[in-house]
Design a protein around this motif. Structure first.
Motif, PDB file in Angstrom:
ATOM      1  N   SER A  57      -6.017 -12.661 -11.786  1.00 10.09           N
ATOM      2  CA  SER A  57      -4.796 -12.257 -12.484  1.00 10.09           C
ATOM      3  C   SER A  57      -4.366 -10.851 -12.081  1.00 10.09           C
ATOM      4  N   SER A  58      -5.065 -10.250 -11.109  1.00  4.40           N
ATOM      5  CA  SER A  58      -4.679  -8.882 -10.747  1.00  4.40           C
ATOM      6  C   SER A  58      -4.020  -8.831  -9.375  1.00  4.40           C
ATOM      7  N   THR A  59      -3.408  -7.702  -9.103  1.00  8.82           N
ATOM      8  CA  THR A  59      -2.711  -7.473  -7.840  1.00  8.82           C
ATOM      9  C   THR A  59      -3.593  -6.626  -6.933  1.00  8.82           C
ATOM     10  N   VAL A  60      -3.707  -7.041  -5.677  1.00  8.53           N
ATOM     11  CA  VAL A  60      -4.478  -6.257  -4.710  1.00  8.53           C
ATOM     12  C   VAL A  60      -3.590  -5.953  -3.507  1.00  8.53           C
ATOM     13  N   HIS A  61      -3.543  -4.705  -3.101  1.00  9.51           N
ATOM     14  CA  HIS A  61      -2.790  -4.326  -1.904  1.00  9.51           C
ATOM     15  C   HIS A  61      -3.697  -4.436  -0.681  1.00  9.51           C
ATOM     16  N   LEU A  62      -3.186  -5.122   0.323  1.00 10.20           N
ATOM     17  CA  LEU A  62      -3.973  -5.390   1.522  1.00 10.20           C
ATOM     18  C   LEU A  62      -3.246  -4.826   2.740  1.00 10.20           C
ATOM     19  N   LEU A  63      -3.886  -3.873   3.410  1.00 12.41           N
ATOM     20  CA  LEU A  63      -3.321  -3.319   4.632  1.00 12.41           C
ATOM     21  C   LEU A  63      -3.651  -4.218   5.814  1.00 12.41           C
ATOM     22  N   GLY A  64      -2.754  -4.277   6.780  1.00 15.13           N
ATOM     23  CA  GLY A  64      -3.026  -4.990   8.025  1.00 15.13           C
ATOM     24  C   GLY A  64      -2.576  -4.114   9.180  1.00 15.13           C
ATOM     25  N   TYR A  65      -3.414  -4.019  10.211  1.00 21.45           N
ATOM     26  CA  TYR A  65      -3.083  -3.201  11.391  1.00 21.45           C
ATOM     27  C   TYR A  65      -3.073  -4.086  12.629  1.00 21.45           C
ATOM     28  N   PHE A  66      -1.961  -4.026  13.356  1.00 20.74           N
ATOM     29  CA  PHE A  66      -1.822  -4.845  14.562  1.00 20.74           C
ATOM     30  C   PHE A  66      -1.834  -3.910  15.765  1.00 20.74           C
ATOM     31  N   HIS A 115      -9.538  -4.226  -9.817  1.00 19.67           N
ATOM     32  CA  HIS A 115     -10.088  -4.579 -11.128  1.00 19.67           C
ATOM     33  C   HIS A 115     -11.138  -5.655 -10.923  1.00 19.67           C
ATOM     34  N   VAL A 116     -12.267  -5.283 -10.385  1.00 16.94           N
ATOM     35  CA  VAL A 116     -13.346  -6.262 -10.188  1.00 16.94           C
ATOM     36  C   VAL A 116     -14.602  -5.725 -10.862  1.00 16.94           C
ATOM     37  N   ASP A 117     -15.453  -6.661 -11.303  1.00 19.09           N
ATOM     38  CA  ASP A 117     -16.663  -6.249 -12.025  1.00 19.09           C
ATOM     39  C   ASP A 117     -17.674  -5.616 -11.079  1.00 19.09           C
ATOM     40  N   ASP A 118     -17.777  -6.201  -9.889  1.00 16.22           N
ATOM     41  CA  ASP A 118     -18.846  -5.812  -8.982  1.00 16.22           C
ATOM     42  C   ASP A 118     -18.232  -5.587  -7.595  1.00 16.22           C
TER      43      ASP A 118
END
Ligand code: AMP
Ligand code: ZN
Ligand code: FE
Ligand code: FE
Length: 270
Positions: free
Chosen positions: A67-76, A191-194
């Protein structure tokens, strides 16, 4: 100096690609990556300009993880991600426009005098809820940004409309398939437990790096994520997350990635 996380006005930064290149050169940077939210168009525009620094093709995808948002970078580093990836980005943009259109309708139903066109004048190519918030404040429907989200735009707001966004796992796989290197942006916001279990699971999906160095990371956090990256054999990225006047406290070169980390990133997937 090397800064692998910057935004232009093709997403929510305040500078045009040309202004960003000039500002970066003036700040003494040798290498920057343009990592606009969900679009390559700022990079594409910059890539066509004459420039005195190294420019890296990047992106910052907004993805869902549970249920959370994660920003993911990508490099080409080694070429264009190609049509399949670009068509996929267009789909994400279409979902955003559809969400914006529904959001404007909901607000109108609630008696708010506002049109999508007005909001798009503020948000331009990447209109989002922050631009709706600005118009709501301008017109006196909310006293502050927070109130605009609380009353109207946030998950519990009266006008909230869900937006389709890709799963984190899909983002990782799409970037890899397009020849890119995926890196979890500013992990302090996860927002992760581990943390360790999370990164191990994402590494299974194809994750290759983690943004250890970021304006929001204290020296303690940098050390923490660096040891995590080393333990899990993930590569390391870093950047300021410069947005220009949109985030005036974040300056270009706030984060200066050591060259050997960039070399390691460049050496992946070749
Ligand atoms: P969008 O991608 O158009 O859905 O807008 C997402 C952006 O809205 C995020 O990057 C945040 O900056 C902002 N945002 C989302 N939720 C809130 C909230 N509850 N309070 C303040 N800002 C928020
Ligand atoms: Zn941003
Ligand atoms: Fe981000
Ligand atoms: Fe960013």
């Amino acid at each position: 100096m090397i800064d692998l996380h910057t935004h232009t006005n093709h997403s929510d930064g305040s500078l045009s690609p040309e202004e960003l290149l000039q500002t970066a050169a003036r700040a003494g940077l040798q290498t920057i990556a343009i990592t606009d939210h969900d679009t390559l168009s700022g990079y594409d525009e910059a890539a066509a300009l004459p420039r005195s620094l190294d420019l890296i093709r990047g992106i910052e995808l907004t993805t869902k993880y549970g249920s959370s948002t994660v920003h993911l970078l990508g490099y080409f580093f080694h070429g264009d991600p190609g049509d399949e990836f670009r068509v996929w980005l267009q789909r994400i943009l279409t979902h955003r426009r559809e969400r914006n259109s529904h959001l404007a309708e909901r607000l109108q139903e609630l008696g708010v005098d506002l049109t999508l066109e007005e909001v798009e004048l503020v948000g331009k190519r990447m209109t989002g809820r922050p631009h709706f918030a600005r118009v709501l404040i301008q017109k006196g429907y909310a006293g502050s940004y927070e109130e605009a989200f609380q009353r109207f735009l946030g998950e519990r707001g009266a006008a909230f409309v869900h937006r389709e966004a890709p799963a984190l796992e899909e983002g990782i796989q799409r970037i890899r398939k397009a020849g890119g290197v995926p890196s979890i942006a500013h992990p302090v916001r996860l927002h992760v437990d581990d943390d360790e279990a999370f990164f191990v699971a994402m590494r299974e999906e194809g994750l290759q790096a983690v943004e250890v160095f970021h304006s929001d990371h204290s020296p303690q956090l940098r050390a923490y994520y660096l040891s995590l990256a080393k333990r899990l054999d993930l590569a390391v990225s870093g950047g300021s997350d410069f947005h220009g006047a949109a985030k005036p406290h974040v300056l270009l070169g706030n984060v200066n990635l050591e060259p050997h980390w960039l070399e390691k990133l460049r050496g992946l997937n070749v």
